[in-house]
Design an enzyme around this catalytic site. Structure first.
Site, PDB file in Angstrom:
ATOM      1  N   HIS A  19      46.503  46.494  44.639  1.00  0.00           N
ATOM      2  CA  HIS A  19      44.955  46.372  44.995  1.00  0.00           C
ATOM      3  C   HIS A  19      44.115  45.231  45.246  1.00  0.00           C
ATOM      4  CE1 HIS A  19      41.067  49.140  44.441  1.00  0.00           C
ATOM      5  NE2 HIS A  19      41.192  47.268  44.316  1.00  0.00           N
ATOM      6  N   GLU A  20      44.616  44.422  44.519  1.00  0.00           N
ATOM      7  CA  GLU A  20      44.369  43.684  44.719  1.00  0.00           C
ATOM      8  C   GLU A  20      44.648  41.984  45.291  1.00  0.00           C
ATOM      9  OE1 GLU A  20      41.677  41.751  43.014  1.00  0.00           O
ATOM     10  OE2 GLU A  20      41.134  43.460  41.816  1.00  0.00           O
ATOM     11  N   HIS A  23      42.769  43.316  48.559  1.00  0.00           N
ATOM     12  CA  HIS A  23      41.440  41.954  49.131  1.00  0.00           C
ATOM     13  C   HIS A  23      42.189  40.591  49.484  1.00  0.00           C
ATOM     14  CE1 HIS A  23      38.821  44.889  47.166  1.00  0.00           C
ATOM     15  NE2 HIS A  23      39.000  44.424  46.073  1.00  0.00           N
TER      16      HIS A  23
END
Length: 334
Positions: A19-20, A23
């Site tokens: 998920h990170e 980003h």
């Protein structure tokens, strides 16, 4: 118990890291400075300074983070998150969820590659069940049910009710010949549902597995959004919600069924993480995206202090919800 905890930490950690990483990739593409990308939380165990980003490994194996310039402060300098256009900021904020959705597709595609994609050809027809009694045998292919052509196993499942007795007109193919049979479903005490007693043959293929992975991801997403709608409208109870403690218990039970079942569970958790993160709840990425849309409509940014206060209140409410869910999880364990 130790194995369950280790598996749970690995699954949660992996899903939060990707998920990170979403980003991180979106920030790099948008030319936003990423100050640090960390795997884990807490004290730094190992760190390496790259040209633009510090990469670190931290002591607590519970997720990670992607720290961007100006993300949580009033910084509009070159290379900061705030200095970028609205579409770039939305892309960066949504990228974490997009990466989790992509991870769900990959995991489910691997599952179907390993177990095969179900077809309309039958691998098993159980003796003493309605389909067998009607003359259907292993190797036969279901062509239509009640006049509706079926081309996937899901269409067969959708055509046959499992909660009531019904009679179906089934057309099936054996070699080059088509046959027709009237089949009445029968209640199965073991499974607690009505069945006709058939199971599909499966075939493994790279592209068919990806297609099935995408299709299953969409199916799961629709189910999750529907569940959220039921919670909002009161048709479902918050007692049914499950948090990390409950999921750890599920991981332990699922692990007994092998790697495939565990991968399927990880895919479901990944998709849950993606959808939940995109909800317009203060403190989540979805809420921050909403504020950018508001900025787009009104032509100026929302007052940072007001936005910060809303996110703070939202975070506090999320913590209260987390405590409530954890309490229910503990009650379920007892």
């Amino acid at each position: 118990m130790l194995t369950t905890i280790v598996l749970s930490i690995f699954i949660f950690g992996f899903l939060i890291v990707i998920h990170e990483f979403g980003h991180f990739l979106a920030a790099r593409i948008s030319k936003v400075d990423v100050l640090e990308f960390a795997i884990g939380m807490g004290p730094v165990v190992y760190a390496r300074q790259g040209k633009r980003t510090k990469f670190s490994l931290r002591a607590l194996p519970i997720g990670g983070f992607c720290k961007m310039r100006g993300e949580d402060e009033d910084d509009f300098s070159e290379g900061s998150f705030n200095a970028k256009g609205k579409s770039s900021r939305i892309f960066i904020l949504a990228a974490g969820a997009i990466m989790n959705i992509f991870g769900t597709v990959i995991l489910l595609s691997l599952v179907f590659f390993m177990i095969g994609t179900p077809t309309t050809t039958l691998a098993e027809v159980e003796a003493n069940y309605p389909a067998f009694e009607a003359g259907i045998r292993s190797g036969d292919q279901i062509v239509s049910i009640d006049g509706n052509t079926v081309s996937t196993w899901d269409e067969i499942n959708a055509s046959i009710s499992d909660d009531k007795e019904e009679t179906y007109n089934v057309v099936y193919q054996r070699e080059e010949t088509h046959f027709s049979a009237q089949i009445t479903s029968r209640y199965d005490e073991g499974s607690g549902r009505y069945r006709i007693g058939v199971a599909p043959a499966r075939e493994s293929g790279f592209f068919s597995s990806i297609g099935e992975g995408v299709r299953q991801t969409v199916l799961y997403a629709v189910m999750m959004v529907d569940t959220i709608g039921q919670l909002v409208t009161g048709r479902a109870s918050t007692d049914d919600l499950m948090g990390p403690i409950g999921i750890v218990s599920v991981v332990g039970e699922t692990a007994q069924y092998g790697a495939v079942a565990l991968m399927n569970l990880a895919a479901v958790i990944s998709l849950n993480l993606a959808i939940f993160n995109l909800l317009p709840i203060p403190a989540l990425d979805g809420s921050r995206i909403i504020f950018i849309f508001i900025e787009w409509i009104k032509g100026s940014p929302v007052n940072p202090e007001k936005e910060g206060m809303i996110h703070l209140i939202g975070f506090a409410l999320l913590m209260i919800l987390a405590i409530f869910i954890a309490y229910n999880d503990i009650l379920r364990l007892n």
